[in-house]
Design a protein around this motif. Structure first.
Motif, mmCIF file in Angstrom:
data_model
loop_
_atom_site.group_PDB
_atom_site.id
_atom_site.type_symbol
_atom_site.label_atom_id
_atom_site.label_comp_id
_atom_site.label_asym_id
_atom_site.label_seq_id
_atom_site.Cartn_x
_atom_site.Cartn_y
_atom_site.Cartn_z
ATOM 1 N N TYR A 130 42.016 27.380 2.827
ATOM 2 C CA TYR A 130 41.340 26.833 3.994
ATOM 3 C C TYR A 130 42.222 25.748 4.598
ATOM 4 N N ILE A 131 42.547 25.912 5.876
ATOM 5 C CA ILE A 131 43.506 25.037 6.549
ATOM 6 C C ILE A 131 42.851 24.415 7.777
ATOM 7 N N HIS A 132 42.974 23.097 7.906
ATOM 8 C CA HIS A 132 42.523 22.404 9.108
ATOM 9 C C HIS A 132 43.694 22.358 10.078
ATOM 10 N N VAL A 133 43.463 22.830 11.292
ATOM 11 C CA VAL A 133 44.499 22.875 12.321
ATOM 12 C C VAL A 133 44.077 21.954 13.454
ATOM 13 N N MET A 134 44.971 21.104 13.876
ATOM 14 C CA MET A 134 44.664 20.132 14.922
ATOM 15 C C MET A 134 44.676 20.764 16.315
ATOM 16 N N TYR A 135 45.554 21.727 16.525
ATOM 17 C CA TYR A 135 45.678 22.385 17.832
ATOM 18 C C TYR A 135 45.484 23.886 17.646
ATOM 19 N N LEU A 136 44.257 24.316 17.623
ATOM 20 C CA LEU A 136 43.934 25.722 17.394
ATOM 21 C C LEU A 136 43.476 26.350 18.709
ATOM 22 N N THR A 137 44.384 27.003 19.384
ATOM 23 C CA THR A 137 44.032 27.661 20.637
ATOM 24 C C THR A 137 43.684 29.123 20.410
ATOM 25 N N ASN A 138 44.387 29.780 19.480
ATOM 26 C CA ASN A 138 44.163 31.188 19.199
ATOM 27 C C ASN A 138 44.269 31.396 17.688
ATOM 28 N N LYS A 139 43.143 31.711 17.064
ATOM 29 C CA LYS A 139 43.095 31.843 15.608
ATOM 30 C C LYS A 139 44.001 32.967 15.113
ATOM 31 N N GLU A 140 43.952 34.132 15.758
ATOM 32 C CA GLU A 140 44.744 35.274 15.320
ATOM 33 C C GLU A 140 46.239 34.995 15.441
ATOM 34 N N GLN A 141 46.623 34.328 16.509
ATOM 35 C CA GLN A 141 48.030 33.997 16.716
ATOM 36 C C GLN A 141 48.516 33.009 15.657
ATOM 37 N N PHE A 142 47.684 32.030 15.303
ATOM 38 C CA PHE A 142 48.050 31.067 14.280
ATOM 39 C C PHE A 142 48.222 31.747 12.927
ATOM 40 N N VAL A 143 47.283 32.616 12.577
ATOM 41 C CA VAL A 143 47.354 33.324 11.292
ATOM 42 C C VAL A 143 48.580 34.226 11.246
ATOM 43 N N LYS A 144 48.845 34.917 12.343
ATOM 44 C CA LYS A 144 50.010 35.808 12.407
ATOM 45 C C LYS A 144 51.310 35.007 12.279
ATOM 46 N N ARG A 145 51.381 33.869 12.967
ATOM 47 C CA ARG A 145 52.572 33.021 12.899
ATOM 48 C C ARG A 145 52.766 32.472 11.494
ATOM 49 N N LEU A 146 51.694 32.014 10.883
ATOM 50 C CA LEU A 146 51.775 31.474 9.525
ATOM 51 C C LEU A 146 52.201 32.556 8.534
ATOM 52 N N ASN A 147 51.678 33.745 8.706
ATOM 53 C CA ASN A 147 51.999 34.838 7.796
ATOM 54 C C ASN A 147 53.437 35.299 7.969
ATOM 55 N N ASN A 148 53.836 35.585 9.204
ATOM 56 C CA ASN A 148 55.168 36.150 9.447
ATOM 57 C C ASN A 148 56.283 35.112 9.397
ATOM 58 N N ARG A 149 56.008 33.927 9.865
ATOM 59 C CA ARG A 149 57.074 32.942 10.028
ATOM 60 C C ARG A 149 57.256 32.061 8.806
ATOM 61 N N ILE A 150 56.203 31.802 8.073
ATOM 62 C CA ILE A 150 56.324 30.878 6.944
ATOM 63 C C ILE A 150 56.136 31.592 5.608
ATOM 64 N N GLU A 151 54.975 32.216 5.413
ATOM 65 C CA GLU A 151 54.681 32.746 4.080
ATOM 66 C C GLU A 151 55.617 33.871 3.664
ATOM 67 N N LYS A 152 55.854 34.850 4.512
ATOM 68 C CA LYS A 152 56.725 35.968 4.130
ATOM 69 C C LYS A 152 58.145 35.506 3.859
ATOM 70 N N LYS A 153 58.653 34.619 4.689
ATOM 71 C CA LYS A 153 60.017 34.124 4.487
ATOM 72 C C LYS A 153 60.117 33.263 3.233
ATOM 73 N N LEU A 154 59.091 32.483 2.949
ATOM 74 C CA LEU A 154 59.071 31.675 1.740
ATOM 75 C C LEU A 154 59.022 32.564 0.500
ATOM 76 N N LEU A 155 58.207 33.600 0.549
ATOM 77 C CA LEU A 155 58.113 34.511 -0.604
ATOM 78 C C LEU A 155 59.392 35.309 -0.801
ATOM 79 N N GLU A 156 60.115 35.618 0.268
ATOM 80 C CA GLU A 156 61.421 36.278 0.108
ATOM 81 C C GLU A 156 62.395 35.393 -0.648
ATOM 82 N N ILE A 157 62.311 34.116 -0.426
ATOM 83 C CA ILE A 157 63.206 33.178 -1.111
ATOM 84 C C ILE A 157 62.807 33.002 -2.578
ATOM 85 N N ILE A 158 61.515 32.850 -2.815
ATOM 86 C CA ILE A 158 61.031 32.544 -4.160
ATOM 87 C C ILE A 158 61.081 33.754 -5.085
ATOM 88 N N ARG A 159 60.697 34.903 -4.597
ATOM 89 C CA ARG A 159 60.611 36.083 -5.477
ATOM 90 C C ARG A 159 61.935 36.715 -5.746
#
Length: 159
Positions: A130-159
């Motif tokens: 559960y994440i509190h976002v200060m500037y949430l204009t589009n929920k789907e866009q935020f989730v997609k950005r977080l998934n593709n831009r941060i989590e997937k790239k982080l998991l590529e590095i760690i795994r």
């Protein structure tokens, strides 16, 4: 992979000793020279190339994270110094691809370090964050950005 990393650090210190200058630019240049030398030596060895694919991904992720960090800092700063508030706070239930405690902790740190986002809670089964976002204009866009831009790239590095 650890062997190549330690050899790269050793070559970096050899470079620093030969040049006689210990500063961060010379250290990074020595690291790059050592990386190139090790890559040239290990090109012919099959199965020992993980280090040479992971290091550029780490540097790319760091640059991407600093870009997001600067962008978020600018957005929050402009909101603080201007008389109008542009905040649209919201809470997101984010489904995690990260499985281990280390992966979840690293992702939570990346989210919490970015201004305007805070990790509030983790579900008991560790499948949702559960994440509190200060500037949430589009929920789907935020989730997609977080998934593709941060989590997937982080998991590529760690795994």
């Amino acid at each position: 992979m650890l062997q190549n990393f330690l050899l790269n650090i050793l070559l970096t210190f050899v470079w620093v000793a030969l040049t006689g200058h210990l500063d961060y630019t010379n250290f990074l240049f020595g690291y790059a020279v050592g990386f190139f030398i090790l890559w040239m030596i290990n090109r012919s060895v099959r199965g020992n190339t993980e280090y040479f694919y992971r290091v550029p991904k780490i540097f790319a992720f760091i640059l991407l994270f600093f870009y997001d960090l600067l962008k978020a800092n600018y957005e929050v700063t402009m909101d603080v110094i201007t008389p109008n508030y542009n905040m649209r706070p919201g809470i997101i239930k984010y489904e995690l691809e990260a499985k281990t405690d280390f992966e979840i902790t690293m992702l939570a740190n990346m989210i919490a370090l970015t201004p305007g986002t805070v990790v509030i809670d983790l579900s008991k089964d560790k499948k949702f964050m559960y994440i509190h976002v200060m500037y949430l204009t589009n929920k789907e866009q935020f989730v997609k950005r977080l998934n593709n831009r941060i989590e997937k790239k982080l998991l590529e590095i760690i795994r």
